[in-house]
Design a protein around this motif. Sequence first.
Motif, PDB file in Angstrom:
ATOM      1  N   THR A  40       0.817  -1.222   0.000  1.00  0.00           N
ATOM      2  CA  THR A  40       0.000   0.000   0.000  1.00  0.00           C
ATOM      3  C   THR A  40       0.849   1.270   0.000  1.00  0.00           C
ATOM      4  O   THR A  40       0.459   2.269  -0.602  1.00  0.00           O
ATOM      5  CB  THR A  40      -0.967   0.013   1.193  1.00  0.00           C
ATOM      6  N   ILE A  45      -1.282   4.690  -0.463  1.00  0.00           N
ATOM      7  CA  ILE A  45      -2.593   4.472   0.135  1.00  0.00           C
ATOM      8  C   ILE A  45      -2.527   4.815   1.613  1.00  0.00           C
ATOM      9  O   ILE A  45      -1.627   4.360   2.323  1.00  0.00           O
ATOM     10  CB  ILE A  45      -3.033   2.998  -0.058  1.00  0.00           C
ATOM     11  N   MET A  75      -5.962   1.639   4.011  1.00  0.00           N
ATOM     12  CA  MET A  75      -5.546   0.440   4.737  1.00  0.00           C
ATOM     13  C   MET A  75      -5.927   0.589   6.198  1.00  0.00           C
ATOM     14  O   MET A  75      -5.606   1.586   6.837  1.00  0.00           O
ATOM     15  CB  MET A  75      -4.038   0.210   4.621  1.00  0.00           C
TER      16      MET A  75
END
Length: 413
Positions: A40, A45, A75
Amino acid sequence: MNYFNRHAEQTIKRLSKSYPAILVTGARQTGKTTLLRKITDARKIPYITFDDPMEEASAKTDPKTFMELHHSPCMFDEVQYVPDLFRYLKIEIDKNRHNEMFFLTGSQQFALMEKATESLSGRIGIVQLYPLSAREIRGDKFRDNFIPTKDYILERNKALNKTKYSVQDTWNRIFLGGYPEVIKGNVTPKDYYSNYLKTYIERDIRKLTQVADETQFFQFMTVVAARTSQLLNCKDMAKDSGISEITAKKWLSLLVTSGLVYLLKPYAANVEKRVIKTPKLYFMDTGLAAFLTRWTNPEVMQNGAMAGAFFETYVVSEIIKSFANNGEEPPLYFYRDKDKIEIDLLIEENNTLYPVEIKKTASPNSDDAKNLFITSRLKNVQIGQNIILCNTEKVLSVQKAEVSALAIPVEFL
């Protein structure tokens, strides 16, 4: 080494192309957060952890507003602390469904798996992450499931034929286990596992379940570890732990759903009635089991009364990891009948069973294949190559009466 390349990484990337949500679950400190953040962070993210009391409180108090403030992609770490969030994840996914919306981790599976499967059925890909495999520790890029076909054995033999096998290296791995911090050498196994159990019992067991006596639960874990690779007997475990059989079954369920213990099912399809139906119990990390049963170093363990049990546990756990890292349920069984004739493992694929005997010896002989004749009792399936997994340095042919087997190095796992 600060980071171990995890074989499950490719599985997570593959599943993320098909599902709006990905959940990486498993025991505490197996590397779930590190692995998922590697993926991620590369995509920038945002990351939220519910280990943070403020974030946990925010998600619990007003989950609707919390989700409005944290749009996908995002996340969420340690989602087991906020299980009610799953219904709002479903709402968010159904509003504008596309892949790679949410990446989740959960340290254990008590209420987590129930909530995830109920709320996000058809919307979530789930990966079980265990401690490091031997392949990952040595940097082996080979990712195939352990199915000992002729092609598999030839490929491993070719890849590893220049490798110097050391029985002592194997026992060092068994003693240390596979938790990343232990393998990195940042902490002694004794210190690490002592703190690990304290954290597990205080945070996961006390916070998320109704266990009144933590000391007694620790004693129960020790009793379970001492029975790794044995047939499950809750009555005896309860007696040795000073608890009721009902409590023993409940606590064992916690260890299984936490990913710390695996119950291997007996093979029962198309077999005569005298086959037993009791599963076998395996601790999924030999290092943690060694700490609980007070083995102080690999040399003492190798020559101790539990050496065979630990070697078998190591082999079974490595085979389980080979499937789990590919996002697959391990098709593993064992055979044992009331005459105590046993085959350690049966691996099933495409209506073919691959019998595997597990022996700690470095010098396999015909007696190690003596139980393999029993496969003639298994009906309506093909029987693949008989295998003896052991500490041999090279592939050997072993014969017992009319039964032949290949002894292969444990490094082939």
